[in-house]
Design an enzyme around this catalytic site. Structure first.
Site, PDB file in Angstrom:
ATOM      1  N   LYS A 120      18.273 -32.868  37.682  1.00  0.00           N
ATOM      2  CA  LYS A 120      17.385 -31.802  37.203  1.00  0.00           C
ATOM      3  C   LYS A 120      16.848 -31.042  38.403  1.00  0.00           C
ATOM      4  O   LYS A 120      16.766 -31.597  39.498  1.00  0.00           O
ATOM      5  CB  LYS A 120      16.201 -32.408  36.437  1.00  0.00           C
ATOM      6  CG  LYS A 120      15.495 -31.438  35.517  1.00  0.00           C
ATOM      7  CD  LYS A 120      16.197 -31.364  34.180  1.00  0.00           C
ATOM      8  CE  LYS A 120      15.463 -30.521  33.177  1.00  0.00           C
ATOM      9  NZ  LYS A 120      15.934 -30.802  31.813  1.00  0.00           N
TER      10      LYS A 120
HETATM   11  N1  GLU Z   1      18.117 -28.370  29.960  1.00  0.00           N
HETATM   12  C1  GLU Z   1      18.851 -28.976  28.885  1.00  0.00           C
HETATM   13  C2  GLU Z   1      18.373 -30.408  28.683  1.00  0.00           C
HETATM   14  O1  GLU Z   1      17.275 -30.755  29.041  1.00  0.00           O
HETATM   15  C3  GLU Z   1      20.361 -28.846  29.061  1.00  0.00           C
HETATM   16  C4  GLU Z   1      20.902 -29.439  30.339  1.00  0.00           C
HETATM   17  C5  GLU Z   1      22.382 -29.109  30.555  1.00  0.00           C
HETATM   18  O2  GLU Z   1      23.001 -28.462  29.738  1.00  0.00           O
HETATM   19  O3  GLU Z   1      22.875 -29.567  31.599  1.00  0.00           O
HETATM   20  O4  GLU Z   1      19.054 -31.198  28.090  1.00  0.00           O
END
Ligand code: GLU
Length: 430
Positions: A120
């Site tokens: 993240k």
């Molecule tokens: N931000 C989204 C989540 O928290 C998608 C992450 C992604 O597609 O890599 O799952």
């Protein structure tokens, strides 16, 4: 086998009493450890991010001043595949929040069995204070700074809170320019013109809707006519509300940073979506009364969908919740104390790591399509997405019944087992 060093010698981030999302995550891991059998030997792996990068992001503002923002990219675990997870722009972002969000990505990707680890990123900034060109400069500088650790086989960012397809286009372009190639697979959630996937924008909300329907079937109530309360009316909450509305459910309340609105006969969701697109939030919507936050959490409803930020359902309001099912569209919206309170009240919580996995599932489809340069139809995407979400819900429900645990603990059992199996067979190197 050597024992752990005394607690006071542990890095501060290993302290489960640590406040905030990372402490919440550590408590969730502690709850699952007794169910991991011999794999528990490796559980410490889950409590330490593999790699965390803090970067300075300086940009020239439109007025000529230079501003510095703090950015992060954390790769929590890459045992099962490259890091994968979004990037958020928010004024409250901290390293420990991004650590927790990266860890939840590891759990989520393993829970739905995608071949990814967890990662993240984020920048501590209120993006509403920046112009479009300032946002672009900040995104490009951030991408350059984290460029050393991302890549289509290393770590693949995607949209999250306050980021979108345009953000991903800037990231893709910056990475590609720096590397001297065209790399579409370095990010997902891109515009269709750049190798994005049909259905990606709606995927998280669609997944929330699909598992919500599964939960209703499990408990035995009809989605048609069911009441829905949604916190957060952005991409996730707005899409889920629309799909519930189209199926005949009644969205009776919505809350976001601009206000809290209620209409017991059901909000006009298409009009509300248009209002949000025009005014930036639900506040001031004509077809509803404004209510306070305490009243909002205590509304009697079939579905309660927190689809905003972390720790929204906590020890202070969980007891007032009168929902049949909580479907977590956000990451980490329920604290462990609130989890216990909801469980004791007989409220089913479909945890984030399953409920909102639709986004990263279609991100996975996008990544596969980019690698193969062969693109699928929207029907095919939605069909495959629904199947993965249903199967994940069924598998996690099965484990929950088997061990008499909550769906969250069951999802963690499934996910941690997969991650630690990979960890074990890969072995320690060097
Ligand atoms: N931000 C989204 C989540 O928290 C998608 C992450 C992604 O597609 O890599 O799952």
């Amino acid at each position: 086998m050597s024992s752990l060093p005394p607690a006071d010698a542990l890095p501060s981030y290993l302290d489960p009493t640590h406040l905030g999302p990372w402490g919440v995550y550590l408590q969730q891991v502690d709850r699952v450890a007794p169910y991991l059998g011999s794999l528990a030997r490796w559980v410490e792996t889950l409590k330490r991010p593999k790699r965390a990068l803090i970067v300075d992001v300086p940009i020239e503002l439109d007025n000529g001043r230079v501003a510095h923002f703090e950015g992060y990219r954390v790769q929590h675990n890459t045992s099962r595949g490259p890091g994968k997870g979004g990037v958020r722009f928010h004024q409250d972002v901290t390293l420990s929040e991004v650590m927790a969000l990266s860890a939840w990505m590891s759990i989520k990707n393993a829970a739905v069995n995608l071949p990814f680890g967890g990662a993240k990123g984020g920048i501590r900034v209120d993006p509403r204070t920046l112009s479009q060109s300032e946002l672009e400069r900040m995104t490009r500088r951030y991408t350059t700074e984290i460029g050393v650790i991302i890549g289509p086989s290393k770590d693949i960012p995607a949209p999250d809170v306050n980021t979108n397809a345009q953000t991903m286009a800037w990231m893709m372009d910056t990475y590609s320019m720096n590397e001297g190639l065209t790399s579409t697979g370095v990010v997902t959630g891109k515009p269709i013109a750049l190798g994005g996937s049909l259905g990606r924008v709606e995927a998280t909300g669609r997944g929330v809707f699909v598992v919500g329907c599964e939960a209703a079937r499990d408990i035995g109530f009809d989605v048609v006519g069911a009441r829905v309360v949604v916190q957060g009316f952005g991409n996730v909450g707005g899409t889920a509300a629309r799909l519930f509305h189209e199926t005949g459910a009644k969205v009776i309340a919505a809350q976001d940073h601009t206000g809290t609105i209620h209409n017991e006969f059901g909000l006009d969701v298409p009009n509300l979506l248009a209002h949000v697109a025009q005014h930036g939030g639900v506040g001031g919507f004509g077809g509803a009364e404004a209510i306070d936050s305490d009243t909002f959490w205590a509304l009697e409803t079939e579905f309660l969908i927190p689809a905003a930020l972390e720790s929204q359902i906590h020890a202070g309001n969980a007891d007032s919740v009168r929902a049949k099912v909580v479907v977590e569209g956000a990451n980490g919206p329920t604290t462990p104390e609130a989890d216990d309170i909801l469980r004791d009240k007989g409220i089913l919580v479909v945890p984030d790591v399953v409920a909102n996995a639709g986004g990263v599932t279609v991100s996975y489809f996008e990544w596969v399509q980019d690698f193969s340069s062969f693109f699928w139809s929207e029907d095919e995407i939605n069909h495959r997405l629904e199947r993965i979400m249903r199967d994940a819900f069924a598998a996690v429900s099965h484990v929950a019944r088997e061990h008499s645990v909550t769906l969250r603990t069951a999802a963690f059992i499934v996910a941690c087992t997969r991650i630690l199996q990979a960890r074990q067979v890969r072995g320690l190197y060097p």
